[in-house]
Design a protein around this motif. Structure first.
Motif, short mmCIF file in Angstrom:
data_model
loop_
_atom_site.label_atom_id
_atom_site.label_comp_id
_atom_site.label_asym_id
_atom_site.label_seq_id
_atom_site.Cartn_x
_atom_site.Cartn_y
_atom_site.Cartn_z
N ASN A 146 0.81 -1.21 0.00
CA ASN A 146 0.00 0.00 0.00
C ASN A 146 0.85 1.27 0.00
O ASN A 146 0.40 2.32 -0.46
N ASP A 147 2.07 1.18 0.51
CA ASP A 147 2.94 2.36 0.52
C ASP A 147 3.26 2.82 -0.90
O ASP A 147 3.26 4.01 -1.19
N THR A 148 3.53 1.86 -1.76
CA THR A 148 3.90 2.20 -3.14
C THR A 148 2.72 2.09 -4.11
O THR A 148 2.80 2.58 -5.24
N GLY A 149 1.62 1.46 -3.67
CA GLY A 149 0.50 1.24 -4.58
C GLY A 149 0.85 0.28 -5.69
O GLY A 149 0.44 0.46 -6.84
N LYS A 150 1.59 -0.76 -5.34
CA LYS A 150 2.05 -1.74 -6.33
C LYS A 150 1.75 -3.16 -5.86
O LYS A 150 1.71 -3.45 -4.67
N TRP A 151 1.58 -4.04 -6.84
CA TRP A 151 1.56 -5.48 -6.59
C TRP A 151 2.96 -6.03 -6.77
O TRP A 151 3.63 -5.72 -7.76
N HIS A 152 3.40 -6.83 -5.83
CA HIS A 152 4.66 -7.56 -5.97
C HIS A 152 4.31 -9.00 -6.29
O HIS A 152 3.66 -9.70 -5.50
N VAL A 153 4.73 -9.44 -7.47
CA VAL A 153 4.36 -10.76 -7.98
C VAL A 153 5.61 -11.64 -8.01
O VAL A 153 6.63 -11.26 -8.59
N SER A 154 5.51 -12.80 -7.39
CA SER A 154 6.60 -13.77 -7.42
C SER A 154 6.19 -14.96 -8.26
O SER A 154 5.06 -15.44 -8.18
N ALA A 155 7.12 -15.44 -9.08
CA ALA A 155 6.84 -16.59 -9.94
C ALA A 155 8.05 -17.49 -9.98
O ALA A 155 9.20 -17.05 -9.80
N THR A 156 7.80 -18.76 -10.21
CA THR A 156 8.88 -19.73 -10.38
C THR A 156 9.13 -19.94 -11.86
O THR A 156 8.19 -20.20 -12.63
N ASP A 157 10.39 -19.80 -12.26
CA ASP A 157 10.79 -20.13 -13.63
C ASP A 157 10.92 -21.65 -13.69
O ASP A 157 11.86 -22.23 -13.12
N LEU A 158 9.98 -22.30 -14.35
CA LEU A 158 9.93 -23.76 -14.34
C LEU A 158 11.07 -24.39 -15.13
O LEU A 158 11.28 -25.61 -15.04
N THR A 159 11.82 -23.61 -15.87
CA THR A 159 12.95 -24.17 -16.61
C THR A 159 14.16 -24.39 -15.73
O THR A 159 15.00 -25.24 -16.03
N ASN A 160 14.25 -23.64 -14.63
CA ASN A 160 15.43 -23.78 -13.75
C ASN A 160 15.09 -23.68 -12.26
O ASN A 160 16.00 -23.64 -11.42
N SER A 161 13.79 -23.59 -11.95
CA SER A 161 13.29 -23.53 -10.56
C SER A 161 13.70 -22.27 -9.81
O SER A 161 13.59 -22.21 -8.58
N SER A 162 14.14 -21.25 -10.51
CA SER A 162 14.50 -19.99 -9.85
C SER A 162 13.26 -19.15 -9.61
O SER A 162 12.22 -19.36 -10.23
N THR A 163 13.37 -18.18 -8.70
CA THR A 163 12.26 -17.28 -8.40
C THR A 163 12.48 -15.95 -9.12
O THR A 163 13.58 -15.39 -9.10
#
Length: 558
Positions: free
Chosen positions: A142-159
């Motif tokens: 809410n401070d920045t008015g942004k969504w922080h989206v995390s995803a897994t790269d399924l090709t190498n399991s990185s975030t």
């Protein structure tokens, strides 16, 4: 033209809502970012809207995260034997890309995927798609008015992390699947498959096969498997209406048929004829809504029509008719059109099993009456998780969790916005018109609504918007009252309902839905601005036309 800045008195005291003049023309937008989940029909519609219709990529950055390695969504994932769309192909297209070359009145999943792929390539709709990215967490700051989206790269399991002003969930409802919770299912030694995880290389020729379920997938699978297998048992819990295909009365045979080359040529070369054909089809398709009112003449008519159709296809076998023709109203559960499904039982190609399953052994299914059915393969056509719970962890305003808010009954705002989730949109959310009319039209109108709000946010210096608790409560209360008039509350067991409330259906026709979404209705939202003064977007008192030397008398016209 420019307006000179006024020198400010550093010692002057200001009111709490004072802001310095914003030295830009009125309604000057700021650049915004949309992160979208899913590159099926919904996500690709969003890409077209931004890239081709509005041509506003300089103002709206779009990032689409797709867990698969290809576009298409459900039509990429579902390729089981007999997989097809039960809606006529000519009204199951992107509105911007009618397809004169459909092979049949109804088409299979592979042809639909080819069409989606071809359209994607034509308009470069996947240029902002990041494939093999599975969203794991979506958190609002809410401070920045942004969504922080995390995803897994399924090709190498990185975030991988993303930041967005607006989040759009276009991941769909019917894609979270699991095997049914039947005792011993993991002990089965034969071929076990869910309809969504279909193995194209497996042959059922000569095998003894059990198909569990009688929803759309099972009804499409059964006739194909029955031609190959030595024995097929269809295990069901309740009967269902097996209807003609949607808008089948517009088919020249009453069933599926192939378009001739002459017909396809005329579709290509005579745009007026092609438009009239599609227009009439959509018009007739939307009329089915009237049959979904309790005790309406249309409901009575389809009840009689479908009863007779099922009796014919069952060769008037009274025992089969009693076991397979429902006593609840047509449309209370999702209609399941399917040619040749009922004929499997009437011809003896398949056995109907209504006795409940007790457990599954290494090579058999054991029923509650003790009967053991030996099988080489089990096909679970048992549907999806239809709870509307997000496929990722959510943290909205003040840490609100959508999983917890919707744990009992999902309640949204006109299916497109979720409570306590600012700047968040859902395609085909709770109480969406998905049981009648053209679903792709509904999806387009949802995308239009989401983009209209995004433009408003960008042009009016808005930080966040979220439907008020009162608006969500009022909408859902009114919706449930209307739905009492419909077949969805008439008593059947259906995924349309949860805890006695209809959670999947909209309280009106799809035309009613469109008219609602044509208006943003900002009065139903709590809006927070980026400054203490909501009118900062007024800028420097000039318009773009004045700053850029444009026409200053556009309002003088004929």
């Amino acid at each position: 033209m420019t307006v000179p800045e006024v020198k400010k008195n550093e010692q002057q005291e200001h009111a709490a809502n004072w802001v310095p003049i914003n030295e830009v023309p009125v309604y000057t937008p700021r650049k915004t970012t949309i992160v979208c989940a899913g590159a099926g029909y919904g996500g690709l519609m969003l890409a077209y809207k931004i890239q081709e219709e509005l041509k506003c990529e300089d103002l709206i950055e779009l990032i689409i995260l797709e867990k698969n390695d290809h576009v298409g969504g459900t039509w990429y994932e579902n390729h089981y034997a007999g997989a097809a769309c039960d809606v006529p192909a000519h009204i199951y297209t992107f509105m911007f890309e009618p397809n004169p070359d459909w092979s049949s009145f109804y088409v299979g999943s592979r042809e639909i995927l080819e069409y989606i792929t071809r359209t994607t390539k034509k308009y470069n709709l996947d240029k902002n798609v990041q494939f093999s990215r599975k969203i794991t967490k979506v958190a609002w700051d809410n401070d920045t008015g942004k969504w922080h989206v995390s995803a897994t790269d399924l090709t190498n399991s990185s975030t991988v992390g993303y930041e967005a002003d607006v989040f759009v969930d276009a991941s769909g409802v019917l894609n979270k699947w699991e095997f049914p919770k039947i005792k011993g299912i993991n002990d089965f030694k034969g071929h076990l498959v869910h309809s969504v995880s279909w193995d194209d290389d497996h042959s059922y020729a000569g095998e003894r096969v059990a198909v569990i379920g009688n929803g759309s997938s099972a009804i499409q699978i059964m006739p194909v498997i029955a031609k190959e297998a030595s024995y097929v048992a269809n295990l069901i819990r309740n009967p269902t209406w097996v209807s003609t295909g949607y808008a089948a009365h517009l088919s020249r045979t009453g069933r599926n048929f192939k378009y001739t080359e002459e017909e396809k040529r005329r579709f290509r070369e005579d745009p007026a004829h092609f438009l009239e054909y599609r227009h009439r089809m959509e018009h007739e398709f939307n009329k089915f809504f009237y049959a979904l009112f309790n005790d309406s003449p249309e409901q009575q008519a389809v009840h009689e029509q479908f009863t007779e159709i099922m009796r014919q296809r069952l060769n008037y076998d009274e025992e089969l008719c009693a076991r397979l023709i429902p006593d609840w109203k047509v449309g209370c559960r999702r209609l399941t059109p399917g040619d040749n499904y009922l004929e499997c039982f009437a011809s003896g190609q398949a056995e109907l099993v209504t006795q409940p399953i007790d457990h599954i052994g290494e090579h058999s299914i054991v029923l509650t009456d003790g009967r053991e059915i030996e099988v080489d393969a089990i096909i679970a056509a048992t549907g999806f998780d239809v709870s509307y719970l997000p496929k990722w962890q959510t943290s909205g305003r003040k840490g609100a969790s959508l999983e917890k808010l919707w744990a009992d009954v999902p309640t949204a705002y006109f299916s497109v916005c979720a409570p306590e989730m600012p700047n968040y949109f859902i395609v085909n959310g709770p109480n969406c018109p998905i049981g009648h009319g053209s679903l792709l039209s509904v999806m387009k109108w949802t995308i239009d609504y989401a983009v209209a709000w995004t433009q408003k946010l960008a042009r009016e210096d808005i930080k966040s918007f979220v439907p008020s608790a009162g608006a969500v409560a009022d909408y859902n209360e009114y919706t449930q009252e209307f739905l009492k008039r419909t077949v969805w509350t008439s008593g059947c067991v259906s995924w349309y309902k949860k805890q006695g409330r209809v959670t999947a259906m909209y309280g009106g026709s799809i035309l009613h839905y469109k008219q609602i979404l044509d208006n943003i209705r900002g009065e139903d939202f709590e809006i927070e601005y980026r400054s203490p003064n909501r009118f900062r977007f007024m800028g420097n008192g000039l318009t773009n036309a004045e700053v850029e030397g444009g026409d200053l008398a556009t309002y003088i016209n004929k």
